[in-house]
Design a protein around this motif. Structure first.
Motif, PDB file in Angstrom:
ATOM      1  N   TYR A  25      85.196  12.611  92.284  1.00 42.36           N
ATOM      2  CA  TYR A  25      84.345  11.779  91.431  1.00 42.36           C
ATOM      3  C   TYR A  25      82.956  12.395  91.324  1.00 42.36           C
ATOM      4  O   TYR A  25      82.411  12.556  90.233  1.00 42.36           O
ATOM      5  N   LEU A  26      82.377  12.733  92.453  1.00 45.01           N
ATOM      6  CA  LEU A  26      81.027  13.292  92.457  1.00 45.01           C
ATOM      7  C   LEU A  26      80.986  14.663  91.777  1.00 45.01           C
ATOM      8  O   LEU A  26      80.026  14.991  91.080  1.00 45.01           O
ATOM      9  N   ALA A  27      82.022  15.445  91.966  1.00 49.88           N
ATOM     10  CA  ALA A  27      82.067  16.778  91.367  1.00 49.88           C
ATOM     11  C   ALA A  27      82.294  16.725  89.860  1.00 49.88           C
ATOM     12  O   ALA A  27      81.907  17.651  89.145  1.00 49.88           O
ATOM     13  N   ALA A  28      82.879  15.653  89.376  1.00 51.03           N
ATOM     14  CA  ALA A  28      83.140  15.534  87.936  1.00 51.03           C
ATOM     15  C   ALA A  28      81.848  15.502  87.133  1.00 51.03           C
ATOM     16  O   ALA A  28      81.805  15.955  85.992  1.00 51.03           O
ATOM     17  N   ASP A  29      80.801  14.975  87.730  1.00 51.95           N
ATOM     18  CA  ASP A  29      79.498  14.925  87.063  1.00 51.95           C
ATOM     19  C   ASP A  29      78.419  15.217  88.109  1.00 51.95           C
ATOM     20  O   ASP A  29      77.698  14.321  88.550  1.00 51.95           O
ATOM     21  N   PRO A  30      78.286  16.480  88.501  1.00 56.20           N
ATOM     22  CA  PRO A  30      77.419  16.837  89.624  1.00 56.20           C
ATOM     23  C   PRO A  30      75.923  16.634  89.382  1.00 56.20           C
ATOM     24  O   PRO A  30      75.150  16.621  90.331  1.00 56.20           O
ATOM     25  N   ASP A  31      75.526  16.460  88.133  1.00 54.43           N
ATOM     26  CA  ASP A  31      74.107  16.268  87.830  1.00 54.43           C
ATOM     27  C   ASP A  31      73.661  14.823  88.006  1.00 54.43           C
ATOM     28  O   ASP A  31      72.463  14.539  87.944  1.00 54.43           O
ATOM     29  N   GLN A  32      74.600  13.930  88.216  1.00 51.13           N
ATOM     30  CA  GLN A  32      74.295  12.506  88.356  1.00 51.13           C
ATOM     31  C   GLN A  32      74.505  12.061  89.800  1.00 51.13           C
ATOM     32  O   GLN A  32      75.298  12.647  90.526  1.00 51.13           O
ATOM     33  N   THR A  33      73.798  11.001  90.163  1.00 49.43           N
ATOM     34  CA  THR A  33      74.105  10.334  91.423  1.00 49.43           C
ATOM     35  C   THR A  33      75.003   9.150  91.101  1.00 49.43           C
ATOM     36  O   THR A  33      74.951   8.603  89.993  1.00 49.43           O
ATOM     37  N   SER A  34      75.832   8.789  92.036  1.00 54.02           N
ATOM     38  CA  SER A  34      76.768   7.681  91.848  1.00 54.02           C
ATOM     39  C   SER A  34      76.696   6.758  93.041  1.00 54.02           C
ATOM     40  O   SER A  34      76.545   7.212  94.178  1.00 54.02           O
ATOM     41  N   THR A  35      76.827   5.478  92.794  1.00 58.36           N
ATOM     42  CA  THR A  35      76.827   4.515  93.888  1.00 58.36           C
ATOM     43  C   THR A  35      78.238   4.348  94.425  1.00 58.36           C
ATOM     44  O   THR A  35      79.226   4.628  93.734  1.00 58.36           O
ATOM     45  N   ILE A  36      78.309   3.869  95.645  1.00 58.98           N
ATOM     46  CA  ILE A  36      79.618   3.577  96.235  1.00 58.98           C
ATOM     47  C   ILE A  36      80.341   2.536  95.386  1.00 58.98           C
ATOM     48  O   ILE A  36      81.549   2.637  95.177  1.00 58.98           O
ATOM     49  N   GLN A  37      79.604   1.570  94.874  1.00 65.66           N
ATOM     50  CA  GLN A  37      80.221   0.532  94.037  1.00 65.66           C
ATOM     51  C   GLN A  37      80.829   1.136  92.770  1.00 65.66           C
ATOM     52  O   GLN A  37      81.931   0.765  92.371  1.00 65.66           O
ATOM     53  N   GLU A  38      80.139   2.068  92.138  1.00 68.85           N
ATOM     54  CA  GLU A  38      80.680   2.718  90.933  1.00 68.85           C
ATOM     55  C   GLU A  38      81.970   3.460  91.245  1.00 68.85           C
ATOM     56  O   GLU A  38      82.941   3.384  90.489  1.00 68.85           O
ATOM     57  N   ILE A  39      81.968   4.152  92.352  1.00 78.57           N
ATOM     58  CA  ILE A  39      83.167   4.898  92.744  1.00 78.57           C
ATOM     59  C   ILE A  39      84.301   3.931  93.071  1.00 78.57           C
ATOM     60  O   ILE A  39      85.437   4.120  92.630  1.00 78.57           O
ATOM     61  N   ALA A  40      83.994   2.893  93.814  1.00 77.51           N
ATOM     62  CA  ALA A  40      85.004   1.883  94.166  1.00 77.51           C
ATOM     63  C   ALA A  40      85.595   1.260  92.918  1.00 77.51           C
ATOM     64  O   ALA A  40      86.819   1.080  92.817  1.00 77.51           O
ATOM     65  N   ASP A  41      84.745   0.926  91.956  1.00 74.75           N
ATOM     66  CA  ASP A  41      85.225   0.319  90.712  1.00 74.75           C
ATOM     67  C   ASP A  41      86.120   1.273  89.927  1.00 74.75           C
ATOM     68  O   ASP A  41      87.143   0.857  89.374  1.00 74.75           O
ATOM     69  N   SER A  42      85.759   2.543  89.887  1.00 71.74           N
ATOM     70  CA  SER A  42      86.553   3.528  89.141  1.00 71.74           C
ATOM     71  C   SER A  42      87.956   3.687  89.707  1.00 71.74           C
ATOM     72  O   SER A  42      88.911   3.886  88.968  1.00 71.74           O
ATOM     73  N   PHE A  43      88.076   3.600  91.026  1.00 70.25           N
ATOM     74  CA  PHE A  43      89.375   3.778  91.669  1.00 70.25           C
ATOM     75  C   PHE A  43      90.044   2.457  92.040  1.00 70.25           C
ATOM     76  O   PHE A  43      91.133   2.462  92.613  1.00 70.25           O
ATOM     77  N   ASN A  44      89.353   1.360  91.752  1.00 72.51           N
ATOM     78  CA  ASN A  44      89.878   0.037  92.111  1.00 72.51           C
ATOM     79  C   ASN A  44      90.158  -0.037  93.622  1.00 72.51           C
ATOM     80  O   ASN A  44      91.231  -0.453  94.053  1.00 72.51           O
TER      81      ASN A  44
END
Length: 145
Positions: free
Chosen positions: A16-35
């Motif tokens: 997830y983080l490597a897919a868009d390395p220029d952005q920061t992502s929250t744990i909640q965003e990652i959790a939501d993406s993968f359910n």
């Protein structure tokens, strides 16, 4: 051999983080993406940070990002670190080995060779190799939306 959910989630977070390395992502965003439960990912993210795979950015636009380029993250090293225990059979653990066959058994050596080949094969690939279809991955994960 089966990888633990912890390792699976670790791989997903890093992808997830490597897919868009220029952005920061929250744990909640990652959790939501993968359910996936945010609570499950909190420990994963923390330990990935302790192992220098991710770094935490504080502040208004804070979150997680890769701590090093995806090309430098070898899959075998990551799996070995996440899983920790690869005691495939009792004789791999000299301290607790009770097997009477140990003095003459070749199984330990065969399994060690197979395990080494497994990690060697995984280490032929980096996190970057998992991102060949980056645009499709970004779309599936709803990044940049």
């Amino acid at each position: 051999m089966k990888l633990t959910l912890y390792t699976d989630y670790s791989l997903r977070v890093l992808m997830y983080l490597a897919a868009d390395p220029d952005q920061t992502s929250t744990i909640q965003e990652i959790a939501d993406s993968f359910n996936i439960s945010k609570n499950h990912l909190m420990k994963v993210a923390y330990e990935l940070g302790q192992a220098s795979y991710v770094e935490t950015v504080r502040g208004r636009n804070g979150g997680l990002r890769l701590a090093r380029p995806a090309e430098e993250i070898k899959l075998g090293d990551l799996v070995r670190e996440c899983e920790g225990d690869f005691t495939l059979v009792e004789c791999f653990d000299a301290e607790h080995n009770q097997c009477v066959l140990t003095p003459v058994c070749k199984l330990k050596h065969v399994l060690r060779e197979a395990l080494d080949a497994y990690f060697q094969s995984l280490n032929q690939y980096s996190l970057a190799d998992l991102l060949e279809q980056r645009q499709k991955l970004v779309k599936l994960l709803s990044l940049n939306s």
